[in-house]
Design a protein around this motif. Structure first.
Motif, PDB file in Angstrom:
ATOM      1  N   PHE A 288       0.809  -1.221   0.000  1.00  0.00           N
ATOM      2  CA  PHE A 288       0.000   0.000   0.000  1.00  0.00           C
ATOM      3  C   PHE A 288       0.845   1.275   0.000  1.00  0.00           C
ATOM      4  N   GLY A 289       2.005   1.212   0.679  1.00  0.00           N
ATOM      5  CA  GLY A 289       2.818   2.417   0.785  1.00  0.00           C
ATOM      6  C   GLY A 289       3.754   2.621  -0.388  1.00  0.00           C
ATOM      7  N   LYS A 290       4.480   1.566  -0.761  1.00  0.00           N
ATOM      8  CA  LYS A 290       5.482   1.690  -1.814  1.00  0.00           C
ATOM      9  C   LYS A 290       4.894   1.518  -3.210  1.00  0.00           C
ATOM     10  N   LEU A 291       4.060   0.492  -3.386  1.00  0.00           N
ATOM     11  CA  LEU A 291       3.527   0.204  -4.713  1.00  0.00           C
ATOM     12  C   LEU A 291       2.300   1.050  -5.033  1.00  0.00           C
ATOM     13  N   ALA A 292       1.300   1.018  -4.140  1.00  0.00           N
ATOM     14  CA  ALA A 292       0.078   1.794  -4.385  1.00  0.00           C
ATOM     15  C   ALA A 292       0.257   3.271  -4.047  1.00  0.00           C
ATOM     16  N   LYS A 293       1.273   3.583  -3.221  1.00  0.00           N
ATOM     17  CA  LYS A 293       1.586   4.965  -2.833  1.00  0.00           C
ATOM     18  C   LYS A 293       0.379   5.686  -2.235  1.00  0.00           C
ATOM     19  N   LEU A 294      -0.283   5.005  -1.308  1.00  0.00           N
ATOM     20  CA  LEU A 294      -1.394   5.627  -0.604  1.00  0.00           C
ATOM     21  C   LEU A 294      -0.854   6.590   0.445  1.00  0.00           C
ATOM     22  N   PRO A 295      -1.606   7.643   0.764  1.00  0.00           N
ATOM     23  CA  PRO A 295      -1.120   8.633   1.743  1.00  0.00           C
ATOM     24  C   PRO A 295      -1.072   8.061   3.152  1.00  0.00           C
ATOM     25  N   SER A 296      -0.149   8.583   3.936  1.00  0.00           N
ATOM     26  CA  SER A 296      -0.001   8.128   5.329  1.00  0.00           C
ATOM     27  C   SER A 296      -0.285   9.242   6.326  1.00  0.00           C
TER      28      SER A 296
ATOM     29  N   TYR B  26       4.630   5.465   6.995  1.00  0.00           N
ATOM     30  CA  TYR B  26       3.570   4.539   6.623  1.00  0.00           C
ATOM     31  C   TYR B  26       3.582   3.284   7.501  1.00  0.00           C
ATOM     32  N   SER B  27       4.779   2.807   7.812  1.00  0.00           N
ATOM     33  CA  SER B  27       4.876   1.603   8.649  1.00  0.00           C
ATOM     34  C   SER B  27       4.280   1.832  10.028  1.00  0.00           C
ATOM     35  N   LEU B  28       4.459   3.029  10.578  1.00  0.00           N
ATOM     36  CA  LEU B  28       3.905   3.339  11.892  1.00  0.00           C
ATOM     37  C   LEU B  28       2.384   3.443  11.831  1.00  0.00           C
ATOM     38  N   MET B  29       1.866   4.006  10.749  1.00  0.00           N
ATOM     39  CA  MET B  29       0.426   4.086  10.585  1.00  0.00           C
ATOM     40  C   MET B  29      -0.189   2.689  10.521  1.00  0.00           C
TER      41      MET B  29
ATOM     42  N   GLY C  16      -4.394  -1.268   6.491  1.00  0.00           N
ATOM     43  CA  GLY C  16      -3.264  -0.949   5.642  1.00  0.00           C
ATOM     44  C   GLY C  16      -3.357   0.399   4.962  1.00  0.00           C
ATOM     45  N   PHE C  17      -4.377   1.167   5.306  1.00  0.00           N
ATOM     46  CA  PHE C  17      -4.557   2.484   4.697  1.00  0.00           C
ATOM     47  C   PHE C  17      -5.335   3.367   5.661  1.00  0.00           C
ATOM     48  N   SER C  18      -5.383   4.640   5.360  1.00  0.00           N
ATOM     49  CA  SER C  18      -6.155   5.575   6.177  1.00  0.00           C
ATOM     50  C   SER C  18      -7.584   5.653   5.652  1.00  0.00           C
ATOM     51  N   SER C  19      -8.546   5.709   6.547  1.00  0.00           N
ATOM     52  CA  SER C  19      -9.946   5.809   6.120  1.00  0.00           C
ATOM     53  C   SER C  19     -10.254   7.158   5.481  1.00  0.00           C
ATOM     54  N   ASN C  20      -9.292   8.092   5.543  1.00  0.00           N
ATOM     55  CA  ASN C  20      -9.501   9.390   4.895  1.00  0.00           C
ATOM     56  C   ASN C  20      -9.559   9.281   3.376  1.00  0.00           C
ATOM     57  N   ILE C  21      -9.085   8.157   2.821  1.00  0.00           N
ATOM     58  CA  ILE C  21      -9.141   8.000   1.374  1.00  0.00           C
ATOM     59  C   ILE C  21     -10.535   7.584   0.899  1.00  0.00           C
TER      60      ILE C  21
END
Length: 281
Positions: free
Chosen positions: A72-80, A85-88, A210-215
């Motif tokens: 999600f962080g490296k490939l999809a590049k979703l915001p953190s 991103y690992s801490l989120m 694995g992602f923020s619900s803000n998306i």
């Protein structure tokens, strides 16, 4: 039950219907030693004769965090939301792993303890509750890993950290409510044990682990919050990480209401059906 003296000076045993029901909640306290025994037994069984033992509690969320960070962080590049991103991901993993483990353990607890249920009387609700307490131990051990992880990234929680027990309580009620439903249904319909892993797997990806619900688009946020773990995970991140993590209050209220409904209906259904557990087992 009461003993009465008849005319022949002999004792007669009188069985009063429903007496156990009237003393049910008091019996939970009376059987507290059994409760503590079940908790301690499950803790010992979980880590007995294992290669890495209790370290698995730490390794599992770390490995999952690495996979989610890569995908999600490296490939999809979703915001953190301004934090690593690992801490989120790790902060979202903690409540989710507790919920999924507590749900799985409590749902199967009645079948696992079938020999005990068929031999003696005790308030059956002790069994799923004890299973959830064991999962709480795992949660606190994993939480200890998060603390130095946050210090490493220079993040220090503020006053909002005192709200963590509230969100943890919400997760406990959600897992116990669902666990009471499924543990009772699992006795009557044994195929529920095959459905549960699928539910947990789907829940991992529909929850904001694995992602923020803000998306999630604003028009879908309230519907998305019907999942009670959305409010719990968002609450953990808001309390621990701060920054751009904000509480979506309508969604939090929806999570609280739904959790209460699931908990109360699960408790009601469990109490209505538990007297048949020994016969079905």
């Amino acid at each position: 039950m009461a003993n009465t003296l008849n005319s022949e000076n002999q004792f007669t045993l009188v069985i009063e219907a429903g007496r156990a029901d009237r003393h049910y909640w008091l019996d939970i306290w009376r059987y507290r030693d059994l409760f503590f025994f079940l908790v301690w037994r499950d803790i010992l069984v979980r880590y007995k004769q294992t290669v890495i033992g209790i370290a698995w509690v730490v390794i599992r969320p770390i490995l999952t965090m690495l996979v989610f960070t890569l995908v999600f962080g490296k490939l999809a590049k979703l915001p953190s939301e301004g934090v690593p991103y690992s801490l989120m991901v790790f902060s979202g993993m903690l409540p989710w792993f507790f919920f999924s483990s507590a749900l799985s353990e409590s749902s199967n607890s009645m079948v696992t303890n079938s020999n005990l249920l068929s031999k003696i009387y005790f308030p059956r609700i002790i069994v799923p509750i004890s299973a959830i307490i064991v999962c709480l131990v795992d949660f606190f051990l994993s939480f200890l890993v998060l603390v130095p992880f946050m210090f490493y990234y220079g993040l220090f929680p503020d006053w909002k950290v005192i709200t963590i027990p509230f969100f943890l309580l919400l997760a406990i009620m959600a897992s116990l409510g669902c666990g009471l439903w499924l543990s009772a249904l699992n006795i009557k319909y044994r195929d529920f044990r095959f459905i549960l892993p699928f539910i947990v797997q789907i829940g991992l990806y529909v929850s904001p682990v694995g992602f923020s619900s803000n998306i999630v688009p604003e028009k879908w946020r309230l519907l998305y919050s019907v999942n009670p773990m959305v409010g719990v995970i968002d609450g953990f991140r808001w309390a621990l990480l701060g920054g751009n993590f904000k509480l979506y209050l309508p969604g939090l209220y929806a999570s609280i209401v739904l959790t209460l409904i699931v908990f109360m209906t699960g408790l009601s259904y469990f109490r209505r059906t538990e007297r048949t557990f020994a016969d079905l087992l």
